[in-house]
Design a protein around this motif. Structure first.
Motif, PDB file in Angstrom:
ATOM      1  N   SER A   1      52.823  -6.630 104.545  1.00  0.00           N
ATOM      2  CA  SER A   1      51.927  -7.630 103.966  1.00  0.00           C
ATOM      3  C   SER A   1      50.497  -7.404 104.440  1.00  0.00           C
ATOM      4  O   SER A   1      50.252  -6.780 105.486  1.00  0.00           O
ATOM      5  N   GLY A   2      49.542  -7.938 103.684  1.00  0.00           N
ATOM      6  CA  GLY A   2      48.145  -7.695 103.969  1.00  0.00           C
ATOM      7  C   GLY A   2      47.678  -8.205 105.317  1.00  0.00           C
ATOM      8  O   GLY A   2      46.730  -7.658 105.898  1.00  0.00           O
ATOM      9  N   GLN A   3      48.326  -9.243 105.872  1.00  0.00           N
ATOM     10  CA  GLN A   3      47.867  -9.781 107.150  1.00  0.00           C
ATOM     11  C   GLN A   3      48.056  -8.807 108.306  1.00  0.00           C
ATOM     12  O   GLN A   3      47.501  -9.001 109.388  1.00  0.00           O
ATOM     13  N   HIS A   4      48.828  -7.729 108.079  1.00  0.00           N
ATOM     14  CA  HIS A   4      49.097  -6.781 109.154  1.00  0.00           C
ATOM     15  C   HIS A   4      48.516  -5.392 108.895  1.00  0.00           C
ATOM     16  O   HIS A   4      48.765  -4.470 109.680  1.00  0.00           O
ATOM     17  N   THR A   5      47.757  -5.210 107.787  1.00  0.00           N
ATOM     18  CA  THR A   5      47.277  -3.878 107.439  1.00  0.00           C
ATOM     19  C   THR A   5      45.828  -3.670 107.867  1.00  0.00           C
ATOM     20  O   THR A   5      45.113  -4.613 108.216  1.00  0.00           O
ATOM     21  N   ASP A   6      45.389  -2.437 107.801  1.00  0.00           N
ATOM     22  CA  ASP A   6      44.068  -2.061 108.286  1.00  0.00           C
ATOM     23  C   ASP A   6      42.940  -2.626 107.440  1.00  0.00           C
ATOM     24  O   ASP A   6      41.839  -2.866 107.944  1.00  0.00           O
ATOM     25  N   ASP A   7      43.175  -2.847 106.127  1.00  0.00           N
ATOM     26  CA  ASP A   7      42.095  -3.361 105.283  1.00  0.00           C
ATOM     27  C   ASP A   7      42.412  -4.723 104.675  1.00  0.00           C
ATOM     28  O   ASP A   7      41.704  -5.193 103.788  1.00  0.00           O
ATOM     29  N   GLY A   8      43.500  -5.350 105.130  1.00  0.00           N
ATOM     30  CA  GLY A   8      43.844  -6.681 104.649  1.00  0.00           C
ATOM     31  C   GLY A   8      44.580  -6.714 103.333  1.00  0.00           C
ATOM     32  O   GLY A   8      44.864  -7.806 102.814  1.00  0.00           O
ATOM     33  N   HIS A   9      44.914  -5.548 102.771  1.00  0.00           N
ATOM     34  CA  HIS A   9      45.657  -5.484 101.514  1.00  0.00           C
ATOM     35  C   HIS A   9      47.078  -4.992 101.786  1.00  0.00           C
ATOM     36  O   HIS A   9      47.281  -4.087 102.607  1.00  0.00           O
ATOM     37  N   PRO A  10      48.075  -5.551 101.112  1.00  0.00           N
ATOM     38  CA  PRO A  10      49.449  -5.061 101.294  1.00  0.00           C
ATOM     39  C   PRO A  10      49.549  -3.577 100.958  1.00  0.00           C
ATOM     40  O   PRO A  10      48.782  -3.043 100.140  1.00  0.00           O
ATOM     41  N   LEU A  11      50.493  -2.915 101.597  1.00  0.00           N
ATOM     42  CA  LEU A  11      50.717  -1.509 101.288  1.00  0.00           C
ATOM     43  C   LEU A  11      52.212  -1.240 101.207  1.00  0.00           C
ATOM     44  O   LEU A  11      53.018  -1.973 101.766  1.00  0.00           O
ATOM     45  N   ALA A  12      52.565  -0.181 100.501  1.00  0.00           N
ATOM     46  CA  ALA A  12      53.976   0.168 100.322  1.00  0.00           C
ATOM     47  C   ALA A  12      54.146   1.671 100.287  1.00  0.00           C
ATOM     48  O   ALA A  12      53.310   2.400  99.733  1.00  0.00           O
ATOM     49  N   VAL A  13      55.225   2.114 100.874  1.00  0.00           N
ATOM     50  CA  VAL A  13      55.726   3.481 100.715  1.00  0.00           C
ATOM     51  C   VAL A  13      57.166   3.318 100.237  1.00  0.00           C
ATOM     52  O   VAL A  13      58.023   2.881 101.009  1.00  0.00           O
ATOM     53  N   PHE A  14      57.410   3.597  98.978  1.00  0.00           N
ATOM     54  CA  PHE A  14      58.737   3.310  98.443  1.00  0.00           C
ATOM     55  C   PHE A  14      59.081   4.214  97.268  1.00  0.00           C
ATOM     56  O   PHE A  14      58.206   4.844  96.671  1.00  0.00           O
ATOM     57  N   GLY A  15      60.396   4.287  96.994  1.00  0.00           N
ATOM     58  CA  GLY A  15      60.834   5.080  95.862  1.00  0.00           C
ATOM     59  C   GLY A  15      62.338   5.161  95.757  1.00  0.00           C
ATOM     60  O   GLY A  15      63.063   4.844  96.696  1.00  0.00           O
TER      61      GLY A  15
END
Length: 937
Positions: A401-415
């Motif tokens: 979730s964004g509250q824990h990322t470097d730029d405040g936006h959610p991120l995903a690595v998935f497939g």
């Protein structure tokens, strides 16, 4: 055949092939709005191009050449396994391709206009089709045209697999026979069944009508390409090699596609990845064996403990405390139909076999010299025989979730992990047009919508969920004339009447071709359909003959999911997490869906979960009686009441999500065995939770976490420490045992990785310890459990849950013969999903006197005696250490005996005439996205 004769044939075929230039257009569509800010990437090995002319195939066989973009994504994908520790945000694009919308002008490789309202632009880097339509119909036409350009032969294979007719189309090799037989057992359809699904789409409101319009435009694109390619002689060369088109005269045909073909392909996809449950007979055999060993009361406890249906130590995708009760065993189940001991046998499927249908196609009979080389290209099968029998559920997801990322936006690595094939089952595409704006992948032949990928300001992906949507019913057999039924009777009692089963039949015949020199043969495939589903087994219950039928909620409804995929591609319906959940709820396949935009992350579990009577145990077969049917069951339509959307596990903005086909949420009961204290998902959870606790998580952080898990041996990281605690209770005095323990301890200290000493070395660091673990696991399981369990219970449990799923899958052990075919399915990448990891872990911790939540009902190792347990483990370790590498890693079609790295390696299984090189093992999705959006509409 003599080499000179073979050269003459090859020369004649090459002379018959004409080269066709691609018509290009200077027109280039402007890229649509893209809010990813350069932070969206993806990759799909081996490469986008999956079509090859006859000249291409012969060039590959004779000279090792390949068409452009056939394998250009394989190298970057493979390299990550050795380089991941040094990955930064700035170097992600060395291992993943940009998935930005549009193609920069200097990167346009070609631009064609197969129709006036659509352009197909291909980029230089990967050859991915970027389809830009000025009308929605044009976009869909372009999607179909591009699909035929890149996957026509594969699409044709799968429409025949979906009808149980692969051998008649592609030859009678053993692999082809195995595949069509396993598919016909899972999802046999009549042509009317397929047409009924098309009709249901059309009648499902405005969205359904639009979907059918889209399908028809897509089919127009596919068939336009087929006509042009046939006339121009640049169609896939496999049509020549299998005898459908003559290389010299061009006589023959490539049949056009129709809507029912797409339903047949969707049926294959659904059977592969979107189902769950159906193992009730195997579960009953375990319960039966446990009760025979321990008596009814304790046997019930033993069975329940091995079921681990709601294990308190299991890692959950929704870990914030929510409960989603589903499919638990009731306290006092009614209608249970346990088979009599020794009475279960599979339903016969193959009838009237002739020729090579009754021989072993692995030793092919050569065709006449005038027809074929000494060995045909497809003599082992154009498709892998275990494509359906192999357990699927290999995808993963890491979302922060964004509250824990470097730029405040959610991120995903998935497939998704769909296996490794040449060409891939999936194809990459970008679709842009009115109401459609997406880039990603779809299964070839169903790519009128992007099924997994990204939109302008959002991305989505899925993992196989496999919750229980399939139940098994015991049908009392009868004969219409009133005579006593036998075990093979084809009528059953339904509401007091003796009614016939419906036979679903397909006839197949084949003859030798250039590609498949298997001798001529034929057979009939027959499955029996009943009110309660497809007959899978015959048995007796209380001495009376029964048929066990499997009833799947999505059977005859695979196409219904089209409405959810339609929404995924529409920006107007995917801008928020709430809209995403509404779209995912329209998909009836059992998937875990994940979503991110610039401010939200979300998760939703999809699937048609039937509502059962509260007294029915979904983990055991039940009597075919109206009292035990699904609520609201309509056998004519194969519909019933379903649990509401709100009852499905879901979440928005949890701190992080991980999924590797694990348990979804508390009280959401798994459909099989083995989701407990040690699961493959633990490799992801331990790494991602540590990153989240640290904070400031970057895309590179998550890529590194994913790949670190991908090269780690689950047994080494999560079970070996417990094994060593048992062994360390006393000094090891035997020199050979001490040496093996020391090697394992060193490997554990190095992270229990399966990585090369240096890139390209094809030699593992800690190679001896890895070999010892590979040899030891099946032996230690047998030594730990079989003496206390006894042979019957041990064998029954192995039949329900295989012992081992190592990367090479070569070490099945002496007692694993009744387990899943996964244990003999090497070179497929995915590993450690199915195995006795939790059983070993819980049992050993109990023997050590450590706390165990949800422990096994009985002690097993050493009968619960620590000293005896230690002795058994060390004895099996010594046996494993003494095994030569040639035994641990047996030879196969790709590797010589004893080649450890090769035994683990991932082979791109040929789906046509082109082959691609093997790569080193890594436990990772096939298609994978790395996404973090910086803006929003």
């Amino acid at each position: 055949m003599r080499r000179s004769a073979r050269k003459r044939i090859v020369g004649a075929l090459l002379a018959a092939v004409t080269a066709v230039a691609v018509v290009t257009s200077p027109a280039e569509a402007a890229p649509p709005a893209d809010y990813c800010g350069g932070q969206c990437n993806d990759i799909l090995p081996p490469g986008e191009n999956g079509n090859a002319t006859l000249a291409d195939i012969l060039g590959n066989k004779l000279f090792g050449t390949r068409p452009a973009h056939t394998d250009d994504q394989l190298g970057p994908y493979a390299a990550l396994a050795n380089d991941y520790q040094s990955v930064t945000n700035d170097t992600i694009d060395q291992y993943f391709n940009s998935s930005a919308f549009g193609v920069p002008p200097d990167q346009v490789a070609s631009s064609i206009q197969p129709r006036s309202d659509v352009s197909i632009v291909r980029d230089k880097a990967t050859g991915v089709p970027h389809v830009y339509g000025t009308t929605r119909s044009g976009t869909e036409f372009g999607a179909g045209y591009a699909a035929a350009q890149d996957r026509l032969w594969l699409m044709d294979l799968f429409r025949h697999v979906g009808r149980g007719q692969l051998t008649s189309f592609a030859g009678g090799a053993e692999g082809n026979r195995q595949l069509e037989q396993t598919f016909w057992a899972a999802a046999p359809y009549t042509e009317q069944d397929l047409q009924d699904q098309v009709n249901r789409i059309a009648a499902s409101g405005p969205a359904g009508a639009q979907a059918l319009t889209d399908i028809n435009a897509y089919l127009d694109g596919v068939n336009t390409y087929i006509r042009q390619a046939y006339q121009g002689r640049y169609f896939p060369g496999e049509y020549v090699l299998t005898g459908h088109v003559d290389a010299i005269t061009n006589a023959g045909s490539i049949d056009p596609f129709q809507a029912t073909d797409l339903i047949a392909i969707a049926g294959v996809v659904g059977a592969l990845f979107g189902t769950g449950g159906g193992g009730e007979v195997q579960s009953a055999l375990v319960k039966q064996a446990a009760e025979a060993k321990y008596g009814p009361a304790l046997g019930e406890q033993v069975w329940q403990s091995f079921r681990e249906e709601n294990d308190p130590e299991a890692t959950l995708t929704v870990h914030s405390g929510q409960s989603f009760p589903y499919a638990a065993s009731p306290a006092n189940p009614e209608g249970v139909a346990l088979p009599d001991a020794g009475s279960v046998r599979p339903q016969q499927e193959v009838y009237d076999p002739t020729g090579s249908a009754v021989t072993n196609a692995k030793a092919p009979v050569a065709a006449p010299a005038s027809l074929a080389p000494a060995k045909g290209i497809f003599d082992n099968g154009v498709l892998p025989g275990n494509l359906l029998s192999d357990k699927h559920g290999m995808s993963n997801a890491l979302v922060v979730s964004g509250q824990h990322t470097d730029d405040g936006h959610p991120l995903a690595v998935f497939g998704p992990q769909t296996g490794y094939f040449a060409p891939q089952l999936l194809m990459l595409e970008e679709l842009q047009g009115p109401g459609i704006s997406a880039r990603g992948v779809s299964f070839a032949g169903t790519n009128f919508y992007v099924q997994l990928g990204r939109g302008q300001d959002y991305a989505w992906s899925a993992t196989s969920a496999s919750q229980d949507i399939t139940d098994t019913f015991a049908l009392q057999l009868c004969n219409p004339d009133g005579s006593a039924p036998g075990p093979d009777s084809t009528s059953y009692v339904d509401n007091g009447q003796c009614v016939p089963m419906e036979p679903l039949e397909v006839r197949n015949s084949w003859k030798p071709t250039i590609a498949d020199t298997t001798a001529a043969g034929s057979y009939r495939l027959v499955e029996y359909r009943t009110r309660y589903g497809l007959v899978q087994y015959r048995a007796t219950v209380g001495g009376k003959p029964v048929a066990y039928a499997a009833q799947r909620s999505t059977y005859r409804h695979e196409a219904d999911s089209i409405l959810g995929f339609q929404k995924f591609n529409d920006p107007a319906q995917m801008g928020t997490a709430a809209q995403f959940e509404a779209a995912a709820a329209d998909i009836n396949y059992t998937f875990n869906w994940f979503y991110v935009n610039s401010s939200e992350s979300a998760y939703y579990n999809s699937g048609w979960n039937p509502v059962r009577p509260s007294t029915v145990d979904p983990n055991l077969p039940v009597l075919a009686d109206p009292r035990y049917e699904w609520l609201g069951w309509d056998p004519a339509l194969n519909t019933s009441q379903r649990t509401p959307d709100s009852a499905h596990p879901s979440s928005v903005d949890q701190d992080y999500y991980v999924s590797w086909n694990n348990k979804q949420a508390r009280d959401y009961t798994s459909a099989g065995f083995g989701e407990a204290s040690v699961h493959r998902v633990d490799l992801l959870d331990s790494r991602l939770s540590a990153l989240v606790a640290r904070g400031n998580v970057s895309r590179a952080d998550v890529v590194r976490a994913m790949e670190d898990a991908a090269v780690t041996d689950l047994r080494g990281e999560d079970v070996l420490p417990t094994l060593l605690r048992v062994i360390d209770t006393r000094p090891v005095t035997d020199p050979a045992q001490a040496a093996a323990v020391s090697q394992l301890r060193t490997w554990l200290a190095h992270g229990a990785k399966r990585v090369e000493t240096s890139p390209g070395s094809r030699t593992y660091a800690d190679a001896t310890a890895i070999q010892v673990m590979d040899a030891w696991w099946p032996l230690l399981v047998q030594a730990e459990f079989q003496p206390a369990m006894g042979n019957d219970l041990f064998t029954a449990l192995v039949g329900a849950l295989q012992i081992n799923e190592s990367p090479s899958n070569g070490q099945t052990g002496p007692t694993s013969g009744g387990a899943s075919a996964n244990e003999s399915a090497p070179h497929r990448g995915s590993a450690f999903q199915h195995g006795w990891w939790s059983y070993v872990d819980k049992d050993l911790r109990a023997v050590l006197g450590e706390p165990v939540a949800g422990g096994l009902a009985q002690p097993y190792c050493g009968g619960g005696n620590l000293a005896a347990c230690r002795t058994a483990l060390l004895a099996s370790l010594a046996q494993a250490a003494a095994e030569p590498a040639t035994t641990v890693y047996p030879a196969d079609d790709n590797c010589s005996a004893g080649q450890q790295w090769c035994a683990d390696s991932i082979v791109q299984r040929p789906m046509g005439g082109i082959t691609d090189p093997a790569i080193g093992w890594q436990n990772r999705p096939t298609f994978q996205q790395v996404v973090q959006f910086t803006g929003h509409r």
